[in-house]
Design a protein around this motif. Structure first.
Motif, mmCIF file in Angstrom:
data_model
loop_
_atom_site.group_PDB
_atom_site.id
_atom_site.type_symbol
_atom_site.label_atom_id
_atom_site.label_comp_id
_atom_site.label_asym_id
_atom_site.label_seq_id
_atom_site.Cartn_x
_atom_site.Cartn_y
_atom_site.Cartn_z
ATOM 1 N N MET A 187 14.935 69.122 47.801
ATOM 2 C CA MET A 187 15.045 69.858 46.530
ATOM 3 C C MET A 187 13.956 69.374 45.572
ATOM 4 S SD MET A 187 18.294 69.935 43.946
ATOM 5 C CE MET A 187 18.242 68.169 43.665
ATOM 6 N N SER A 188 13.114 70.312 45.139
ATOM 7 C CA SER A 188 12.044 69.877 44.243
ATOM 8 C C SER A 188 12.515 69.984 42.786
ATOM 9 C CB SER A 188 10.816 70.723 44.574
ATOM 10 O OG SER A 188 10.266 71.287 43.475
ATOM 11 N N ILE A 189 12.023 69.083 41.965
ATOM 12 C CA ILE A 189 12.474 68.994 40.568
ATOM 13 C C ILE A 189 11.420 69.621 39.650
ATOM 14 C CG2 ILE A 189 13.084 67.385 38.699
ATOM 15 C CD1 ILE A 189 15.108 67.519 41.020
ATOM 16 N N ALA A 190 11.830 70.588 38.825
ATOM 17 C CA ALA A 190 10.886 71.225 37.896
ATOM 18 C C ALA A 190 10.778 70.429 36.597
ATOM 19 C CB ALA A 190 11.332 72.653 37.606
ATOM 20 N N ILE A 191 11.940 69.953 36.114
ATOM 21 C CA ILE A 191 11.961 69.241 34.823
ATOM 22 C C ILE A 191 12.828 67.987 34.977
ATOM 23 C CG2 ILE A 191 12.650 69.399 32.382
ATOM 24 C CD1 ILE A 191 12.340 72.467 32.650
ATOM 25 N N CYS A 192 12.314 66.877 34.493
ATOM 26 C CA CYS A 192 13.075 65.631 34.593
ATOM 27 C C CYS A 192 13.078 64.926 33.239
ATOM 28 C CB CYS A 192 12.437 64.743 35.664
ATOM 29 S SG CYS A 192 13.288 63.183 35.820
ATOM 30 N N LEU A 193 14.269 64.658 32.719
ATOM 31 C CA LEU A 193 14.386 63.907 31.462
ATOM 32 C C LEU A 193 14.954 62.541 31.782
ATOM 33 C CD1 LEU A 193 14.917 67.045 30.610
ATOM 34 C CD2 LEU A 193 15.611 66.017 28.456
ATOM 35 N N SER A 194 14.299 61.467 31.329
ATOM 36 C CA SER A 194 14.899 60.145 31.499
ATOM 37 C C SER A 194 14.985 59.416 30.175
ATOM 38 C CB SER A 194 14.163 59.272 32.517
ATOM 39 O OG SER A 194 12.972 59.817 32.903
ATOM 40 N N LYS A 195 16.242 59.116 29.839
ATOM 41 C CA LYS A 195 16.580 58.272 28.668
ATOM 42 C C LYS A 195 15.884 58.732 27.386
ATOM 43 C CE LYS A 195 17.631 54.175 31.403
ATOM 44 N NZ LYS A 195 19.010 54.035 30.924
ATOM 45 N N VAL A 196 15.985 60.041 27.119
ATOM 46 C CA VAL A 196 15.317 60.616 25.941
ATOM 47 C C VAL A 196 16.133 60.348 24.669
ATOM 48 C CG1 VAL A 196 14.721 62.801 24.821
ATOM 49 C CG2 VAL A 196 14.058 62.395 27.201
ATOM 50 N N GLU B 197 11.274 59.715 28.544
ATOM 51 C CA GLU B 197 10.174 60.521 29.078
ATOM 52 C C GLU B 197 10.686 61.881 29.557
ATOM 53 O OE1 GLU B 197 6.528 59.441 31.949
ATOM 54 O OE2 GLU B 197 8.485 59.395 32.950
ATOM 55 N N VAL B 198 9.845 62.881 29.368
ATOM 56 C CA VAL B 198 10.119 64.219 29.922
ATOM 57 C C VAL B 198 8.944 64.586 30.812
ATOM 58 C CG1 VAL B 198 10.467 66.664 29.393
ATOM 59 C CG2 VAL B 198 11.356 64.929 27.839
ATOM 60 N N LEU B 199 9.239 65.035 32.020
ATOM 61 C CA LEU B 199 8.179 65.534 32.901
ATOM 62 C C LEU B 199 8.486 66.976 33.260
ATOM 63 C CD1 LEU B 199 7.603 62.494 35.299
ATOM 64 C CD2 LEU B 199 6.155 63.244 33.396
ATOM 65 N N VAL B 200 7.497 67.845 33.083
ATOM 66 C CA VAL B 200 7.615 69.259 33.443
ATOM 67 C C VAL B 200 6.562 69.515 34.511
ATOM 68 C CG1 VAL B 200 7.401 71.639 32.612
ATOM 69 C CG2 VAL B 200 8.422 69.894 31.130
ATOM 70 N N ASP B 201 7.008 69.924 35.681
ATOM 71 C CA ASP B 201 6.099 70.038 36.829
ATOM 72 C C ASP B 201 5.297 68.745 37.011
ATOM 73 O OD1 ASP B 201 6.856 72.561 37.596
ATOM 74 O OD2 ASP B 201 5.305 73.579 36.438
ATOM 75 N N GLY B 202 5.926 67.618 36.772
ATOM 76 C CA GLY B 202 5.297 66.318 36.991
ATOM 77 C C GLY B 202 4.355 65.872 35.882
ATOM 78 N N SER B 203 4.194 66.682 34.818
ATOM 79 C CA SER B 203 3.268 66.327 33.738
ATOM 80 C C SER B 203 4.013 66.194 32.416
ATOM 81 C CB SER B 203 2.219 67.416 33.532
ATOM 82 O OG SER B 203 1.485 67.629 34.691
ATOM 83 N N GLN B 204 3.360 65.550 31.447
ATOM 84 C CA GLN B 204 3.876 65.548 30.072
ATOM 85 C C GLN B 204 3.913 67.006 29.612
ATOM 86 O OE1 GLN B 204 4.230 62.687 28.004
ATOM 87 N NE2 GLN B 204 3.685 61.241 29.614
ATOM 88 N N PRO B 205 4.969 67.418 28.880
ATOM 89 C CA PRO B 205 5.079 68.837 28.494
ATOM 90 C C PRO B 205 3.822 69.409 27.841
ATOM 91 C CG PRO B 205 7.098 67.694 27.949
ATOM 92 C CD PRO B 205 6.150 66.637 28.449
#
Ligand SMILES: Nc1ncnc2c1ncn2[C@@H]1O[C@H](COP(=O)(O)OP(=O)(O)OP(=O)(O)O)[C@@H](O)[C@H]1O
Length: 248
Positions: free
Chosen positions: A1-10, A65-73
């Motif tokens: 399963m690929s992840i489009a958006i990942c939020l960690s400890k925002v 941190e937020v990653l959208v498609d692996g990049s900073q938004p």
């Protein structure tokens, strides 16, 4: 399963004059799998819109941190992500087609390609016969379709929506839900939306993130494992809506 958006400890604070900063979001983590739909729900003021703005790159998080498609938004190509607001923000001096065309004006597509894309997208949302109409000549539902077309015309892979249907009557809102489910599947889109409406969350989302206020934090994550399209009056849907309302 690929992840489009990942939020960690925002976490997020807003500065206030002569007072300590307002702690709006605390330690929020969740993932949005590609081609899935995630609802962010919670009481008014719990930070839903702020969280969506952070995912969109309109606001920076203060921690985490937020990653959208692996990049900073803010580094994600503009055409890859679209944002639908609560109000339709149609330009009154532009026709429907011209408002939809607006969504292509930062792309490098040629003129003929743009015109074809606008026509195709108006067809997709059922507004082909109203291409030349101005916003004041459209019903609320049609305006909402036009805003959806403008959001979709650049064929983004991620759609962020902040209560985009909250001003529509229940029947029209239900129709828009069907359209969003159909179009998101047709274009393999990832959708993250904010709502305070438990039914909207259950009808549209694969996963519901429930926030609690002051500061906004993740109370729970609810998986909604039912095939699309979902009938809002079906027993399994109404049962899930009822249990979600008890948590919100
Ligand atoms: N730019 C800002 N500066 C200062 N405070 C802000 C700002 N934006 C939002 N807030 C505050 O942050 C808190 C969360 O606001 P936010 O709009 O994210 O909540 P929400 O859950 O989306 O609310 P609603 O459901 O009512 O739209 C509120 O207390 C609000 O007053």
């Amino acid at each position: 399963m690929s992840i489009a958006i990942c939020l960690s400890k925002v976490s997020k604070w807003f500065a206030r004059p002569n007072r300590e900063p307002l702690h709006v979001l605390s330690d929020i983590s969740f993932e949005v799998p590609r081609n899935s739909s995630v609802a962010i729900v919670g009481a008014s003021g719990c930070g839903k819109s702020t969280l969506l703005n952070i995912i969109a790159g309109l606001l920076p998080p203060d921690e985490g941190e937020v990653l959208v498609d692996g990049s900073q938004p803010r580094n994600v190509p503009a055409a890859a992500v679209t944002y639908m607001f609560q109000d339709d923000r149609l330009l009154p001096w532009r026709s429907t087609a011209s408002n939809v065309h607006f969504g292509l004006e930062t792309t490098t597509l040629g003129k003929a390609e743009r015109q074809a894309r606008v026509a195709e997208t108006l067809e997709l949302v059922g507004l082909a016969d109203f291409a030349d109409a101005y916003p004041h000549e459209l019903s609320g539902g049609m305006r909402s379709r036009a805003a959806l077309a403008r959001s979709l015309v650049a064929r983004p892979s991620i759609m962020l929506m902040d209560e985009p249907f909250s001003k529509l009557d229940p029947t029209t809102r239900s129709q828009m839900h069907k359209e969003v489910v159909r179009i998101a599947r047709e274009f393999s889109m990832t959708v993250v939306f904010v709502t305070h409406d438990a039914e909207e969350a259950v009808v549209l989302a694969d996963k519901v993130i429930v926030l609690k206020p002051r500061p906004g934090r993740k109370e729970t994550e609810l998986k909604v494992d039912m095939p699309f399209p979902r009938d809002p009056v079906a027993a399994d849907v109404t049962e899930t809506v009822r249990s979600l309302r008890q948590i919100i």
